[in-house]
Write a protein that holds these residues in place. Structure first.
Motif, PDB file in Angstrom:
ATOM      1  N   GLU A  75       0.964  -1.067  -0.216  1.00 37.89           N
ATOM      2  CA  GLU A  75       0.018  -0.089   0.054  1.00 37.89           C
ATOM      3  C   GLU A  75       0.670   1.253  -0.109  1.00 37.89           C
ATOM      4  OE1 GLU A  75      -2.293  -0.085   3.395  1.00 37.89           O
ATOM      5  OE2 GLU A  75      -3.674  -2.086   2.604  1.00 37.89           O
ATOM      6  N   LYS A  76       0.489   2.111  -0.907  1.00 35.65           N
ATOM      7  CA  LYS A  76       1.057   3.601  -0.901  1.00 35.65           C
ATOM      8  C   LYS A  76       0.381   4.410   0.009  1.00 35.65           C
ATOM      9  CE  LYS A  76       3.512   3.453  -5.410  1.00 35.65           C
ATOM     10  NZ  LYS A  76       4.691   4.374  -5.267  1.00 35.65           N
ATOM     11  N   LEU A  77      -0.942   4.432  -0.336  1.00 31.79           N
ATOM     12  CA  LEU A  77      -1.922   5.234   0.560  1.00 31.79           C
ATOM     13  C   LEU A  77      -3.132   4.552   0.748  1.00 31.79           C
ATOM     14  CD1 LEU A  77      -1.354   8.717  -1.396  1.00 31.79           C
ATOM     15  CD2 LEU A  77      -0.773   8.283   0.735  1.00 31.79           C
ATOM     16  N   THR A  78      -4.047   4.991   2.020  1.00 34.09           N
ATOM     17  CA  THR A  78      -5.189   4.343   2.196  1.00 34.09           C
ATOM     18  C   THR A  78      -5.924   5.752   2.579  1.00 34.09           C
ATOM     19  OG1 THR A  78      -4.736   3.780   4.611  1.00 34.09           O
ATOM     20  CG2 THR A  78      -4.367   2.031   2.616  1.00 34.09           C
ATOM     21  N   THR A 110      -7.543   2.348  -1.805  1.00 33.32           N
ATOM     22  CA  THR A 110      -6.157   1.817  -1.412  1.00 33.32           C
ATOM     23  C   THR A 110      -5.258   1.877  -2.541  1.00 33.32           C
ATOM     24  OG1 THR A 110      -7.121   0.128  -0.184  1.00 33.32           O
ATOM     25  CG2 THR A 110      -4.832  -0.173  -0.588  1.00 33.32           C
ATOM     26  N   LEU A 111      -4.299   2.784  -2.613  1.00 37.30           N
ATOM     27  CA  LEU A 111      -3.524   3.024  -3.625  1.00 37.30           C
ATOM     28  C   LEU A 111      -2.151   2.081  -3.738  1.00 37.30           C
ATOM     29  CD1 LEU A 111      -2.903   4.706  -6.482  1.00 37.30           C
ATOM     30  CD2 LEU A 111      -1.983   6.430  -4.883  1.00 37.30           C
ATOM     31  N   THR A 112      -1.839   1.389  -4.622  1.00 37.29           N
ATOM     32  CA  THR A 112      -0.685   0.584  -4.906  1.00 37.29           C
ATOM     33  C   THR A 112       0.085   0.745  -6.092  1.00 37.29           C
ATOM     34  OG1 THR A 112      -1.788  -1.351  -5.820  1.00 37.29           O
ATOM     35  CG2 THR A 112      -1.886  -1.409  -3.174  1.00 37.29           C
ATOM     36  N   ASP A 113       1.248   0.302  -6.309  1.00 36.99           N
ATOM     37  CA  ASP A 113       1.905   0.245  -7.566  1.00 36.99           C
ATOM     38  C   ASP A 113       0.925  -0.496  -8.820  1.00 36.99           C
ATOM     39  OD1 ASP A 113       4.157   1.280  -6.695  1.00 36.99           O
ATOM     40  OD2 ASP A 113       4.983  -0.197  -6.117  1.00 36.99           O
ATOM     41  N   GLU A 114      -0.189  -1.208  -8.196  1.00 37.23           N
ATOM     42  CA  GLU A 114      -0.852  -1.985  -9.334  1.00 37.23           C
ATOM     43  C   GLU A 114      -1.843  -1.057  -9.671  1.00 37.23           C
ATOM     44  OE1 GLU A 114      -0.308  -5.029 -10.578  1.00 37.23           O
ATOM     45  OE2 GLU A 114       1.751  -4.886  -9.285  1.00 37.23           O
ATOM     46  N   GLY A 115      -2.494  -0.082  -8.895  1.00 41.28           N
ATOM     47  CA  GLY A 115      -3.668   0.827  -9.089  1.00 41.28           C
ATOM     48  C   GLY A 115      -4.469   1.219  -7.880  1.00 41.28           C
ATOM     49  N   THR A 178      -2.151  15.286  -0.519  1.00 43.49           N
ATOM     50  CA  THR A 178      -1.168  14.097  -0.552  1.00 43.49           C
ATOM     51  C   THR A 178      -1.477  13.117  -1.963  1.00 43.49           C
ATOM     52  OG1 THR A 178      -0.699  14.188   1.747  1.00 43.49           O
ATOM     53  CG2 THR A 178       0.007  12.409   0.682  1.00 43.49           C
ATOM     54  N   TRP A 179      -2.899  12.863  -1.820  1.00 43.21           N
ATOM     55  CA  TRP A 179      -3.483  12.010  -2.809  1.00 43.21           C
ATOM     56  C   TRP A 179      -3.184  12.590  -4.116  1.00 43.21           C
ATOM     57  CZ3 TRP A 179      -5.697   7.172  -3.154  1.00 43.21           C
ATOM     58  CH2 TRP A 179      -5.963   6.383  -1.980  1.00 43.21           C
ATOM     59  N   VAL A 180      -3.410  13.649  -4.286  1.00 43.24           N
ATOM     60  CA  VAL A 180      -3.562  14.498  -5.645  1.00 43.24           C
ATOM     61  C   VAL A 180      -1.960  14.392  -6.113  1.00 43.24           C
ATOM     62  CG1 VAL A 180      -3.493  16.674  -6.893  1.00 43.24           C
ATOM     63  CG2 VAL A 180      -5.343  16.038  -5.505  1.00 43.24           C
ATOM     64  N   ASP A 181      -1.027  14.604  -5.336  1.00 41.25           N
ATOM     65  CA  ASP A 181       0.402  14.838  -5.715  1.00 41.25           C
ATOM     66  C   ASP A 181       0.874  13.326  -5.857  1.00 41.25           C
ATOM     67  OD1 ASP A 181       0.425  17.276  -5.124  1.00 41.25           O
ATOM     68  OD2 ASP A 181       1.478  17.056  -3.117  1.00 41.25           O
ATOM     69  N   THR A 182       0.513  12.356  -5.154  1.00 40.76           N
ATOM     70  CA  THR A 182       1.197  10.976  -5.502  1.00 40.76           C
ATOM     71  C   THR A 182       0.516  10.252  -6.698  1.00 40.76           C
ATOM     72  OG1 THR A 182       1.169  10.550  -3.014  1.00 40.76           O
ATOM     73  CG2 THR A 182       1.208   8.626  -4.432  1.00 40.76           C
ATOM     74  N   LEU A 183      -0.818  10.674  -6.790  1.00 42.69           N
ATOM     75  CA  LEU A 183      -1.399  10.015  -8.067  1.00 42.69           C
ATOM     76  C   LEU A 183      -0.948  10.564  -9.424  1.00 42.69           C
ATOM     77  CD1 LEU A 183      -5.120   9.896  -6.989  1.00 42.69           C
ATOM     78  CD2 LEU A 183      -3.684   8.006  -8.082  1.00 42.69           C
ATOM     79  N   ASN A 184      -0.626  11.958  -9.262  1.00 44.40           N
ATOM     80  CA  ASN A 184      -0.091  12.638 -10.464  1.00 44.40           C
ATOM     81  C   ASN A 184       1.432  12.219 -10.769  1.00 44.40           C
ATOM     82  OD1 ASN A 184      -2.590  13.971 -11.119  1.00 44.40           O
ATOM     83  ND2 ASN A 184      -1.811  15.926 -10.082  1.00 44.40           N
TER      84      ASN A 184
END
Length: 194
Positions: A75-78, A110-115, A178-184
């Motif tokens: 998990e990167k972010l939850t 849940t954000l991971t390296d898979e999606g 944080t979510w916006v930065d990480t996803l972008n």
């Protein structure tokens, strides 16, 4: 009887008639109005439901949503919060209702390296593969929900031939940035690798 006596008797009869109370309620008329109002409300509800089903029929070309895989990886972010709906990208009032995307619900992201995995109790869970993610932004509204400026996390993703914006609101709104930065960052890295 003399005319004065007749006048007095007539006046007494008129005063006696005025003291009688008028009928307080005409129950038949009142019940008629209530039944009419109930039928009108039922008709409006039925028309709204038919419109929702019709919108789903028009969007039936949208493929089935990917299911959340058993193994997501690290998990990167939850985030816990609410899912507010999905729209056609860039058109915040064009709600998508096909495959349960129109149903508001609680959501666990849940954000991971898979999606991005979106788990929704009481609604259809779905998964957005990393290759389908196009970016994220802060916004103030999505079909049927308007918040303060930056109060909504909007994730843009591709599904079939359609670009979709999905709106989420965290229980802790400070997480949105944080979510916006990480996803972008993840989507820019993916686009550069293609």
């Amino acid at each position: 009887m003399t005319p004065a006596t007749q006048l007095a008797a007539s006046l007494a009869t008129t005063l006696a008639d005025e003291k009688k109370s008028a009928a307080v309620t005409d129950w038949a008329a009142r019940l008629g109005w209530l039944v009419g109002l109930a039928l009108f409300v039922a008709l409006v509800y039925w028309l709204m439901r038919e419109g929702w089903k019709w919108r789903g029929t028009l969007q039936s070309d949208l493929p089935e949503l990917p299911e959340v895989p058993d193994s997501l990886g690290a998990e990167k972010l939850t985030m816990s919060g609410r899912y507010h709906g999905s729209t056609t990208a860039g058109q915040w009032l064009d709600r998508i209702v096909a495959h349960g995307l129109g149903s508001r619900s609680r959501a666990e992201l849940t954000l991971t390296d898979e999606g991005l995995a979106v788990e929704r109790p009481g609604a259809t869970d779905f998964f957005i593969p990393l290759q389908a993610l196009r970016g994220a932004r802060l916004d103030k509204g999505i079909a049927g929900k308007v918040l303060t400026e930056g109060g909504l996390l909007v994730v843009t993703w591709a599904h079939g031939e359609k670009l979709i914006d999905s709106g989420f609101r965290s229980d802790h709104a400070a997480e949105h940035t944080t979510w916006v930065d990480t996803l972008n960052q993840m989507t820019n890295h993916t686009e550069g690798a293609r």
